[in-house]
Design a protein around this motif. Sequence first.
Motif, PDB file in Angstrom:
ATOM      1  N   SER A 281      -3.906  -0.545  -7.085  1.00 12.44           N
ATOM      2  CA  SER A 281      -4.123   0.091  -7.026  1.00 12.44           C
ATOM      3  C   SER A 281      -4.939  -0.037  -6.058  1.00 12.44           C
ATOM      4  O   SER A 281      -5.648   0.183  -5.490  1.00 12.44           O
ATOM      5  N   GLY A 310       0.646   0.674  -6.533  1.00 10.85           N
ATOM      6  CA  GLY A 310      -0.261  -0.611  -6.435  1.00 10.85           C
ATOM      7  C   GLY A 310       0.443  -1.416  -5.076  1.00 10.85           C
ATOM      8  O   GLY A 310       0.150  -1.802  -4.336  1.00 10.85           O
ATOM      9  N   GLY A 355       2.750   7.675  -3.938  1.00  8.94           N
ATOM     10  CA  GLY A 355       1.804   6.623  -4.820  1.00  8.94           C
ATOM     11  C   GLY A 355       0.464   7.069  -3.938  1.00  8.94           C
ATOM     12  O   GLY A 355      -0.283   6.707  -3.256  1.00  8.94           O
ATOM     13  N   GLU A 357      -2.637   7.682  -5.035  1.00 10.36           N
ATOM     14  CA  GLU A 357      -3.691   7.349  -4.888  1.00 10.36           C
ATOM     15  C   GLU A 357      -3.799   6.154  -3.917  1.00 10.36           C
ATOM     16  O   GLU A 357      -4.635   5.282  -3.808  1.00 10.36           O
ATOM     17  N   LEU A 358      -3.302   5.767  -3.653  1.00  7.93           N
ATOM     18  CA  LEU A 358      -3.109   5.144  -2.243  1.00  7.93           C
ATOM     19  C   LEU A 358      -4.120   5.689  -1.024  1.00  7.93           C
ATOM     20  O   LEU A 358      -4.628   5.218   0.185  1.00  7.93           O
ATOM     21  N   ARG A 429     -12.878   5.846  -6.262  1.00  7.57           N
ATOM     22  CA  ARG A 429     -11.559   6.309  -4.968  1.00  7.57           C
ATOM     23  C   ARG A 429     -12.323   6.907  -3.459  1.00  7.57           C
ATOM     24  O   ARG A 429     -11.960   5.779  -2.125  1.00  7.57           O
TER      25      ARG A 429
END
Length: 481
Positions: A281, A310, A355, A357-358, A429
């Motif tokens: 990630s 990731g 996903g 967190e992307l 992030r």
Amino acid sequence: MGVLGYSGRDEELHLQIPGKEEPPVPLYGVVHVQDAPAGPWAAPVAEGPLSARLTLPGSKSLTNRELVLAALADGPSTIRRPLHSRDSALMIQGLRALGVGFDEVPGDGDFGPDLRVTPGELLGGTIDTGLAGTVMRFLPIVAALALGPSNVDGDPYARKRPMRTTVDALRGLGVEVEDDGRGTMPFTVHGTGGVRGGELAIDASASSQFVSGLLLAAPRFDEGLTLRHTGERLPSLPHIRMTIECLRARGVTVEEPEPGVWVVAPQPIRAVDVTIEPDLSNAGPFLGAALVAGGTVTIGGWPESTTQVGDDLLRILPMLGATVSREGDAVTVDGGAGVLGGSPVHAVDLDLSTGGELAPTIATLLAFADGPSAITGIGHLRGHETDRLAALASDIGRLGGEVVELDEGLEIRPRPLHGGAWEAYADHRMATSGALAGLVVPDVTVDDIATTAKTLPEFPELWARMLGREPAATRWETLAL
């Protein structure tokens, strides 16, 4: 988030958290120290197409899961190539406070030593979670196995993150938790040296970490655990799969009789030596940079098979216009001319429920797209290090773009962007997304690049190397555990 610093007086690396009256947080272990500039960080603009090859430190998600399993195992374990960052340091510090032993051993990587973890008698202690979701959702369950009270607290914003599911789960397992009815930190777990276990139903809609935290400790419960998720959705399922695979690698049997139900019998957690994969990630901003600046970025050490979300980048980035190739363990993303060369990112509609967190990286890339895009399935990101949906809408909007918040996602409507302030909101992030936007938008300033120390302290150095520039001075500090 505060800034990593080194005190020569007491020879201890520490982290001072703004807004907290407590002394600086000691970070036990080896931490990569970046002499981050005070004040806003001027995001460097790419001068032309990239041609970069990088290796990234270990996965935060895997490191913190393996630290917990090693602490609960039936003997000492060695964790090779672990991540050394604020999140992992706080996990080590919390486990150490509960009686687990840690020793540094020489490693073969570029990012610090390996760790030898020795389980010990678990006793109550003080747990500082920082802003780390894995620490705040995993360690209270471990603390329930300890004898004596454990006080759990974190950064100011951590007190806003969803924790009621953990508190209610512990009570459902017969553990006394004192939280004054808030369902948030701070709270105290009154451990009695064991947990009854048995059947438990929870709503983990806000975070898959609630499930993972219970599964990691379940083999040590007297009756094991039959865990049932009752909510309508369960985000980030790959992270639960990661937890189960980590358990199975240590000989723990996890049964899944139906979707949303997990059964773990009482059983030993085998002591094994493990090697941590690079954080895929964290590769997102670097690989995405090829689409913005043009040219190629190669990441070495990419696993052939992985449970990390990731890995979805290899599927998503081609949808945005990149070409992805692989040679051995090296993955290369070719962005062609890139936004800098006049080639916009392709507009897409994406479901990132597995996903999320992307999303900050993808949303920033889509701000340079050739039409409107939508990212859905990410409503749970409102409860992450910050409300990431509001933060992305605010930051991209401040640069002249347009992002509309949806109930469960974002709609990105590209507009010409200009320089301006990009706020990190103490979220790693968000900080890296500001750097990504700044590759092609002059005069973007990130207010707190040091917050990347949460999972990637080396970020400013690696970003500079990607651009072919001399990074700021850095050093390793090795501290006795």
